[in-house]
Design an enzyme around this catalytic site. Sequence first.
Site, PDB file in Angstrom:
ATOM      1  N   TRP A 104       0.639  -1.584  -0.281  1.00 40.72           N
ATOM      2  CA  TRP A 104       0.278   0.242   0.102  1.00 40.72           C
ATOM      3  C   TRP A 104       0.389   0.885   0.034  1.00 40.72           C
ATOM      4  O   TRP A 104       0.496   2.208  -0.358  1.00 40.72           O
ATOM      5  CB  TRP A 104      -1.153  -0.181   0.734  1.00 40.72           C
ATOM      6  CG  TRP A 104      -1.623  -1.308   1.383  1.00 40.72           C
ATOM      7  CD1 TRP A 104      -2.226  -2.339   1.807  1.00 40.72           C
ATOM      8  CD2 TRP A 104      -2.943  -0.925  -0.526  1.00 40.72           C
ATOM      9  NE1 TRP A 104      -2.824  -3.302   1.208  1.00 40.72           N
ATOM     10  CE2 TRP A 104      -3.796  -2.423  -0.164  1.00 40.72           C
ATOM     11  CE3 TRP A 104      -3.107  -0.400  -0.798  1.00 40.72           C
ATOM     12  CZ2 TRP A 104      -4.519  -2.733  -1.029  1.00 40.72           C
ATOM     13  CZ3 TRP A 104      -4.448   0.056  -2.121  1.00 40.72           C
ATOM     14  CH2 TRP A 104      -5.209  -1.872  -1.815  1.00 40.72           C
ATOM     15  N   ASP A 174      -1.490   7.303   6.632  1.00 41.42           N
ATOM     16  CA  ASP A 174      -2.921   5.890   6.108  1.00 41.42           C
ATOM     17  C   ASP A 174      -2.988   4.922   6.891  1.00 41.42           C
ATOM     18  O   ASP A 174      -1.827   3.522   6.960  1.00 41.42           O
ATOM     19  CB  ASP A 174      -2.184   4.655   4.468  1.00 41.42           C
ATOM     20  CG  ASP A 174      -2.732   3.469   4.476  1.00 41.42           C
ATOM     21  OD1 ASP A 174      -4.111   3.851   4.803  1.00 41.42           O
ATOM     22  OD2 ASP A 174      -2.792   3.204   3.288  1.00 41.42           O
ATOM     23  N   LYS A 198     -12.194  -2.071   6.630  1.00 37.63           N
ATOM     24  CA  LYS A 198     -11.154  -2.649   7.233  1.00 37.63           C
ATOM     25  C   LYS A 198     -11.964  -3.017   8.693  1.00 37.63           C
ATOM     26  O   LYS A 198     -11.836  -4.176   9.375  1.00 37.63           O
ATOM     27  CB  LYS A 198      -9.711  -2.666   7.124  1.00 37.63           C
ATOM     28  CG  LYS A 198      -9.313  -2.111   5.873  1.00 37.63           C
ATOM     29  CD  LYS A 198      -9.019  -3.166   4.833  1.00 37.63           C
ATOM     30  CE  LYS A 198      -8.840  -2.809   3.133  1.00 37.63           C
ATOM     31  NZ  LYS A 198      -8.057  -2.338   2.953  1.00 37.63           N
TER      32      LYS A 198
END
Length: 364
Positions: A104, A174, A198
């Site tokens: 990511w 993030d 998530k």
Amino acid sequence: MARRAHNFSAGPAVLPVPVLEEIQRDLLCLPGVGASILEISHRSRPFAQILQQAEADLRSLLSIPEDYAVLFLQGGSRLQFSMVPMNLLGEPFNSAAYIVTGSWGKHAANEARKETTVEVAWNGQSTNFDCLPQEHQLQINPAAGYVHFTSNETIQGVQFATEPKVGDIPLVCDASSDFMCRPIPIKKYGLIYACAQKNAGPAGVTVVIIRRDLLERSRDSLPGYLNYKAHADANSLMNTAPTFAVYAVGLVARWLQNEIGGLENMLERNRLQAKLLYDVLDSSVGFYTGHAQPDCRSLMNVTFNLPDDALTAAFLAEAEEHDMISLKGHRSVGGIRASIYNAMSTTGVEQLAKFMTDFRNRNS
Ligand SMILES: *Cc1c(COP(=O)(O)O)cnc(C)c1O
């Protein structure tokens, strides 16, 4: 009714049963409203209250100071990969530093590169992202407009225990896959973003927490929807908000506060649950190989490999027979990924740990 399995999905992922029950109970009709959350205007008074309450609950749960704005946006964390550089850069800030600790972080840096000069402060790719940088290894240009890092790499299962030290440069995080898994010192951050699906709710909304002085960096020439300041000025109601997802995130925050008892308690439970699985890896004399180095293992995504592909396939099939689903690892790491987000029950993790031990005894 079909039985609920123990769901180890990386995302969208398991939600707390009490939250699902409340959604179910009020789905035909929000109390006192005469219609469901799916059917009311984002400009109606009931939704204004839901939005305000969701923000208030996040603020109290995470101790978010007043000089930070809380935004509810769409486009997922992917859109944040672009919005962060579009908003935070521009004269006099002409570059950004990225700490790349997994897939990511790499995606985030690649998107930022379309907007600006990206200077990679550290990159863990050479060992397939199995570790995190030491403080002295970070190479950060003091002129960088911000430093970006990924607190938990969902695919590789490496998680920062504390924030990297970046001096006075705004730290951008993030936090998509570990948002609200523990208390964090918000003051250390310039901006935190997390898609909900998530650890915080269903897909459809992304929470952005931004220090208000940074809003002044957003230029008027940005497209309206891509402008943080415009969203802050409109209280996240520039256009139709993702009403259901905002409502559900609010319920999750309240569940964390009222039923879990806050983020300290949540962290303690997350630590215990993660330890159950890591202990099985560590005592498996090489049958299970953890992907992450022990000092940076994630509390949220436990990644490991088995001796060969046939055993991995058998593991997945047998786990499913025992009502444990979505354990397949991401193709870049292979093997197994057990995502054990806040809403995963201790019973579910205990069952998986026991299954892992049995499976090893039968197959080694
Ligand atoms: C899932 C995830 C993303 C991508 O989120 P989308 O909402 O699908 O755009 C970004 N970063 C991390 C750490 C993630 O886990």
